[in-house]
Every structure is written in structure tokens, then in C-alpha cells.
Design a protein around this motif. Structure first.
Motif, PDB file in Angstrom:
ATOM      1  N   ASP A 164     -11.649   3.054   2.836  1.00 33.20           N
ATOM      2  CA  ASP A 164     -11.605   2.109   1.719  1.00 33.20           C
ATOM      3  C   ASP A 164     -10.631   0.969   2.020  1.00 33.20           C
ATOM      4  N   LEU A 165      -9.482   1.306   2.591  1.00 36.19           N
ATOM      5  CA  LEU A 165      -8.512   0.280   2.949  1.00 36.19           C
ATOM      6  C   LEU A 165      -9.099  -0.685   3.980  1.00 36.19           C
ATOM      7  N   GLU A 166      -9.782  -0.138   4.955  1.00 38.86           N
ATOM      8  CA  GLU A 166     -10.373  -0.994   5.986  1.00 38.86           C
ATOM      9  C   GLU A 166     -11.413  -1.936   5.384  1.00 38.86           C
ATOM     10  N   ARG A 225     -11.398  -3.109   2.329  1.00 37.84           N
ATOM     11  CA  ARG A 225     -10.642  -4.140   1.608  1.00 37.84           C
ATOM     12  C   ARG A 225     -10.135  -5.206   2.582  1.00 37.84           C
ATOM     13  N   ILE A 233       0.862  -1.175   0.000  1.00 35.72           N
ATOM     14  CA  ILE A 233       0.000   0.000   0.000  1.00 35.72           C
ATOM     15  C   ILE A 233       0.899   1.225   0.000  1.00 35.72           C
ATOM     16  N   TYR A 235      -3.098   5.104  -2.583  1.00 39.58           N
ATOM     17  CA  TYR A 235      -4.050   6.073  -2.027  1.00 39.58           C
ATOM     18  C   TYR A 235      -3.374   7.434  -2.026  1.00 39.58           C
ATOM     19  N   ASP A 286      -9.739   7.407   2.324  1.00 36.69           N
ATOM     20  CA  ASP A 286      -8.838   6.368   1.825  1.00 36.69           C
ATOM     21  C   ASP A 286      -8.661   5.264   2.861  1.00 36.69           C
ATOM     22  N   LEU A 287      -8.554   5.643   4.119  1.00 41.86           N
ATOM     23  CA  LEU A 287      -8.425   4.637   5.172  1.00 41.86           C
ATOM     24  C   LEU A 287      -9.707   3.825   5.321  1.00 41.86           C
ATOM     25  N   PHE A 289       0.500   5.056   0.759  1.00 43.22           N
ATOM     26  CA  PHE A 289      -0.530   5.904   1.355  1.00 43.22           C
ATOM     27  C   PHE A 289      -0.070   7.355   1.392  1.00 43.22           C
ATOM     28  N   LEU A 323       2.409  -1.105   4.470  1.00 39.98           N
ATOM     29  CA  LEU A 323       1.950   0.216   4.061  1.00 39.98           C
ATOM     30  C   LEU A 323       3.128   1.165   4.145  1.00 39.98           C
TER      31      LEU A 323
END
Length: 591
Positions: free
Chosen positions: A331-333, A335, A298, A321, A328-329, A300, A345
Motif C-alpha cells: 500500500d505504501l509503495e 501511494r 509514516i 501502518y 502494508d508495504l 510502520f 518512516l
């Protein structure tokens, strides 16, 4: 006062890290490769511009073991680094062309004196000239290429017979790399050349009777000894570990001991040195891959350009991101909850060039819950201002910047958090895979430069707050990007040290391109790539870093006309006057 186009920055410095691009037009000309700029370049940022001494060394290597009409050489300090480049080239060319690319190693002569005298090996990728843009990617992104000081040493040692081609027992790999496997045009046309390795056995002295110690003394003075280099590296590692928090000379640095570094249980053994900051990042990624397997990464936040390129070009890719936002976080969570898993990351605290700070506490919580490593680049802030190590598995930094300050030596570091979830596994991999390829003389210069690191940081913090406040008040300025004025200031403050400041780097934008050009061209400071110098340094950063992708950068709210400024040690009244004259030039464009 201003340095001429193409001159070294700082002026009259043989191993300068930056180069003068004093006007906006010169930066565009550099990116376009225009002759009126390129022909005046006596140096450049070392990962982008190959130093003239290294160019000369590469030509001498090819003269000895290749075909100067058809081939070039890309030079590395170790066989491991060369093999990384070798593999990368193979992945980019047709399989039937693989025989054209080979590794040639040079090693110290068997009669070269050992002990306290420094020696160096040299691993060379010999390749067709057409493949130079491919090997240049590895040189730039990995940061593992040889330094100009090592190049100077190797050139002298090669010319004087103290560096010889390795004629050891060939492996299957080395046999497949030999030029005789290809057409005759890729073989040396004239057989062994005068001075080529193999003409005569290695000798203990040169033709004029000089021995190796005399060679070192005459060419390099007293800066080159194993003991001095090792002492310098130990002192540097102690400063980075946080066990030294005052300005001290080398002798005191070696004597001073402390039980407490940046985090509990940390020691200088958790600090690894590299030839550049990008090498520290590249090797952190390589180490994670070796430790945890082939997982995507990732990236970030909007990063320094080469960090993203490393994650995209090595391993199974990355999720980017670019805004580095709470969305963005989220969306990451999502995923992670759906089952996706990641290697690590990679982020910057704060980011470059918008100086935004990521939510490291939330990132750390997600990393702990879903099992990925956190790698943070602290180059812009530095560990005296903030302490983000408790929230990371690995903290990387470019020591080329403010840690050195003098802009005359490259260096990088990776720091392991002994309390992080992957510490034991990473430590085991580093113990197995790490190789110290930081050149001895570079280490000596870096240690000397960093002795007053603490005092310089305090002054630069104060001066930068003054200058940014001045610009913030001007209606001519569209935006000032600085951690103190960022919407992410609370995040920065959450891990700011009690006496820490906001650093010496900021960016500024204006209401039009002509205004940005007028400001940059008029500002009476040195101008060129890099940051964290003891002198104020400016560049149209986005133009230089993202010239071929300006629209892409703009999609992440990064203004193509942004001007980035790294504040130095000049007196505040002097700097304010210079900035005021630049603002007056902006005002003139409106009239």
C-alpha cells in the motif's frame, strides 16, 4: 521478595525508573486513578509520573514567581525545550487565554563558580493549573522534561541562592508572557516573597558563608564536575558507536580508539545523547522537519505508544501502518508511485510488544527510490544483537533500558548513518540545532552502569531463549511473542550480528483473562513499567500502554491480556522454578 504496591523498582532507589504494580488489579487501579493505588505511589516511570523532588521544585518556582493557588509549573532544562511546550499549549487553548501562559528562566548566579564545577539553568512554563494536562502531554511525549537528579540539583541551588531568575533584557515574546498583562488574580498577590529573586543582589556565598564548591561537595559529593561528565559522555558515545565492544572501565574507554564502528566511516561524533529515548525520537522528528520541510511521516508497525503520538501531534501528521506487514508495504509503495511524498518512516526493530521485525531492506529500497528518511528504534534488540544502522538514516534507542540495566537513570541516543542519503543535510541541521541537555550526574551514572553491557547482554540472551522455550512447550500458553519464534525471524536474522542473540524481551498470552491474571499475580518477579533491567520485570503491558484504547489495540492483533516480560540476570534454574509456579497457578484456574 515482591516489592509493595507503589514502591520504587528497584527497591530503595531514590531515582528509580519503575514503580511496583504487583497485581493485575493494581494496574487497573493505576489506570483508573484510584486512591488506594495513587496514594501509595512514591515514584513512577519518569515521563508519566513527575518525581516528588521535581514536584517540590515546581512548587518552589511557583511560590517565587507565580500564584500557588492558581498556577503550576512544568520544568525543562533549556529555553528551546520550554518554547516547544509553550507553542504546544498555545495551539490547544483559546487565543484570548494566551497571556496566562509564560516562560520564566532561572540561570546560575553571576558569582557562581565556573570551570570544572557543573551549573544548570531551568526553564519553567508557568500556567493555570487547569492547563496541566496539556503541558503533561509535552513532558510525556517529548521526553525533554528535567530528570530527578537535575531537579534535586536545581532545588538545592535555588534554595541556596545559586540559581536566580533571569532578569535580562526582555524580548517581545517574554513581554507578552508576563503575568501583568492579565487580570490581577494572575499576578502575585503579596509582592516579592521571602527568598524571591530580586529582593537582594546575587551573592557569592550563602548566609552561612558556604561557597559554590562547598555547596556541590556537601550536596552531591564528587559526582558533579564538568570534566567527569564530559568524559562519561564520551565513553558512552564510544560504546554506542560500536568502537568499544568489550567491558572496560572509564579510563580504558577514553584511551581505546578504533577506526571501525557499526558502519564504515562512523565515529563517536555521529552519536547524540538525549535525556531519554523518547527525546531522541522526538528530536529526530524535529530535525527531519527542520531539514526537509513540513511533510507527513509514516509510522510502520505497532509502535510504542508515544512514538505514534509524536508523529500525530507535531508536524502535518502521519500514515499509520499498524500491522507492519508486506501488504502494508504494498500500500505504501502504491501511494509513493501515485506521487505522495513523506518526511520519514519511523519503525521499531523488533516492535513492542509483539516483537515483529519490519522488512527494513524493502523499506530502505523504497526510501532510496522515493526520497524519505528511515528512523529505526533499536531499544528492544540493541546494537550488540543486530546491526540495522546500514538500513537507516537515524537509529534511536532508549539507554534507560538494557544499556544501563540498573533502572536508576534515564537516557537516550540518536545515531546517524554516515553513508545514508540524508546524512550531510541531517548533520548540518544537528550541528545547528542540537543542544546537549543530558544532565551531568545522569551521564556519570549511565557510564558506570554500562561498563558491563556486553557481558550482561550475552547472559540475558541465553537465559531468555531458555525461558521462552519452556513457555513455548506449555499447552497452558496461547502464544509466545519473541523474535526467535516470530514469522518475521528471517528478517531479524538477516541483520543479526554473528554473535548476536534475540534479546531479553518477550510477551506471552493465555486462553482467558483469569488465566493471564493468575499468571501475572503469581509470577515472583518485580512488576512495573519499563524493560531491559538487570532483574526480571513483568507488566500487563497493553493494559498500561493502551488502557483507553484496548479495542483499537486489539484491531492490530494486540491482546489486551498480554503479559510482557523482560528477563534479567537471575540464574536459569531459579527463574524456571518461578515461571513454573506461575504456570501452576494458570492450571489451577482451569480446575
Amino acid at each position: 521478595m515482591l516489592q509493595a504496591l507503589g514502591g520504587s523498582v528497584p527497591p530503595n532507589t531514590d531515582h528509580a525508573v519503575s514503580v511496583s504494580l504487583p497485581t493485575w488489579r493494581a494496574n487497573v487501579g493505576y489506570e483508573e486513578g484510584e486512591d488506594w493505588v495513587m496514594k501509595k505511589m512514591v515514584c513512577g516511570y519518569p515521563r508519566f509520573f513527575v518525581h516528588p523532588t521535581i514536584q517540590k521544585l515546581a512548587q518552589e518556582v511557583v511560590r517565587r514567581v507565580g500564584d500557588p493557588d492558581l498556577e503550576s509549573a512544568t520544568l525543562f532544562a533549556s529555553l528551546k525545550s520550554a518554547r516547544i511546550c509553550h507553542s504546544f499549549v498555545f495551539s490547544k487553548i483559546p487565543a484570548e487565554q494566551a497571556y496566562k501562559v509564560r516562560i520564566v528562566n532561572f540561570i546560575p548566579s553571576p558569582h557562581t563558580e565556573a570551570g570544572s564545577t557543573v551549573t544548570s539553568s531551568l526553564s519553567c512554563i508557568i500556567h493555570p493549573k487547569d492547563y496541566a494536562p496539556i503541558t503533561k502531554q509535552v513532558w510525556q511525549h517529548s521526553g525533554n522534561g528535567i530528570s530527578s537528579r537535575r531537579g534535586e540539583f536545581c532545588l538545592g541551588a535555588l534554595e541556596d541562592g545559586f540559581l536566580v531568575e533571569d532578569k535580562g533584557t526582555p524580548t517581545a515574546e517574554s513581554i507578552s508572557q508576563r503575568p501583568c498583562k492579565g487580570p490581577r488574580r494572575y499576578q502575585s498577590k503579596n509582592g516579592p516573597r521571602k527568598g524571591s529573586i530580586g529582593e537582594s543582589p546575587p551573592k557569592e556565598t550563602t548566609d552561612d558563608g558556604r561557597d559554590y564548591a562547598q555547596f556541590i561537595e556537601e550536596r552531591f559529593g564528587r559526582n558533579l564536575s564538568t570534566s567527569l561528565a564530559n568524559q562519561a559522555k564520551q565513553a558512552v558515545r564510544r560504546r554506542i558507536a560500536g568502537v568499544l565492544t568489550a567491558d572496560v572501565e572509564l579510563s580504558e574507554a577514553l584511551e581505546t580508539t578504533s577506526s571501525e564502528g557499526r558502519v564504515a566511516g562512523m565515529s563517536e561524533e555521529d552519536v547524540l545523547l538525549y535525556p531519554s529515548g523518547m527525546s531522541a525520537i522526538f528530536n529526530a522528528h524535529q530535525t527531519l522537519l527542520a531539514t526537509r520541510g513540513e511533510l507527513p511521516s509514516i509510522c510502520f508497525g505497532f509502535p510504542y505508544t508515544d512514538t505514534l503520538k509524536i508523529l500525530q501531534k507535531w508536524g502535518p501528521g502521519c500514515v499509520f501502518y499498524g500491522h507492519g506487514s508486506s501488504d502494508d508495504l504494498d500500500d505504501l509503495e502504491a501511494r509513493l508511485k501515485s506521487g505522495e511524498r513523506f518526511l520519514g518512516l519511523f519503525t521499531e526493530a523488533p516492535g513492542n510488544p509483539l516483537l515483529k521485525t519490519p522488512d527494513l531492506k524493502r523499506i530502505r529500497a523504497l526510501a532510496d527510490q522515493y526520497g524519505f528518511a528511515v528512523v529505526v528504534d533499536e531499544t528492544i534488540s540493541n546494537f550488540l544483537n543486530i546491526n540495522i544502522l546500514p538500513l537507516a538514516d537515524i537509529v534511536v534507542s532508549s539507554l534507560t533500558k538494557i544499556f544501563s540495566g540498573d533502572s536508576n537513570v534515564m537516557g537516550g541516543s540518536a545515531v546517524l548513518n554516515p553513508n545514508a542519503q540524508y546524512y550531510a543535510a541531517l548533520k548540518q541541521t544537528y550541528d545547528r540545532e542540537y543542544e546537549d541537555i543530558y544532565w551531568a550526574e545522569d551521564a556519570v551514572f549511565l557510564e558506570r552502569n554500562s561498563r558491563d553491557f556486553v557481558t550482561r547482554i550475552e547472559q540475558i540472551n541465553s537465559t531468555t531463549e531458555n525461558i521462552t522455550a519452556m513457555l513455548k512447550e506449555s499447552p497452558l500458553v496461547k502464544e509466545v511473542y519473541y523474535p526467535k519464534y516470530s514469522p518475521t525471524k528471517p528478517l531479524y536474522d538477516s541483520f543479526r550480528n554473528p554473535n548476536g542473540g534475540y534479546g531479553g524481551l518477550f510477551s506471552v498470552t493465555f486462553h482467558s483473562n483469569p488465566e493471564a491474571v493468575a499468571f501475572y499475580d503469581t509470577l515472583e518477579v518485580l512488576k512495573g513499567p519499563s524493560l531491559g533491567t538487570n532483574f526480571t520485570l513483568s507488566s500487563p503491558y497493553v493494559l498500561l500502554a493502551h488502557y483507553g484504547e484496548l479495542d483499537w489495540a486489539k484491531s492490530f492483533n494486540v491482546d489486551p491480556d498480554l503479559v510482557r516480560i523482560s528477563v534479567g540476570l537471575e540464574e536459569v534454574p531459579d527463574l524456571r522454578a518461578r515461571f513454573q509456579r506461575a504456570l501452576d497457578a494458570v492450571q489451577s484456574t482451569k480446575q
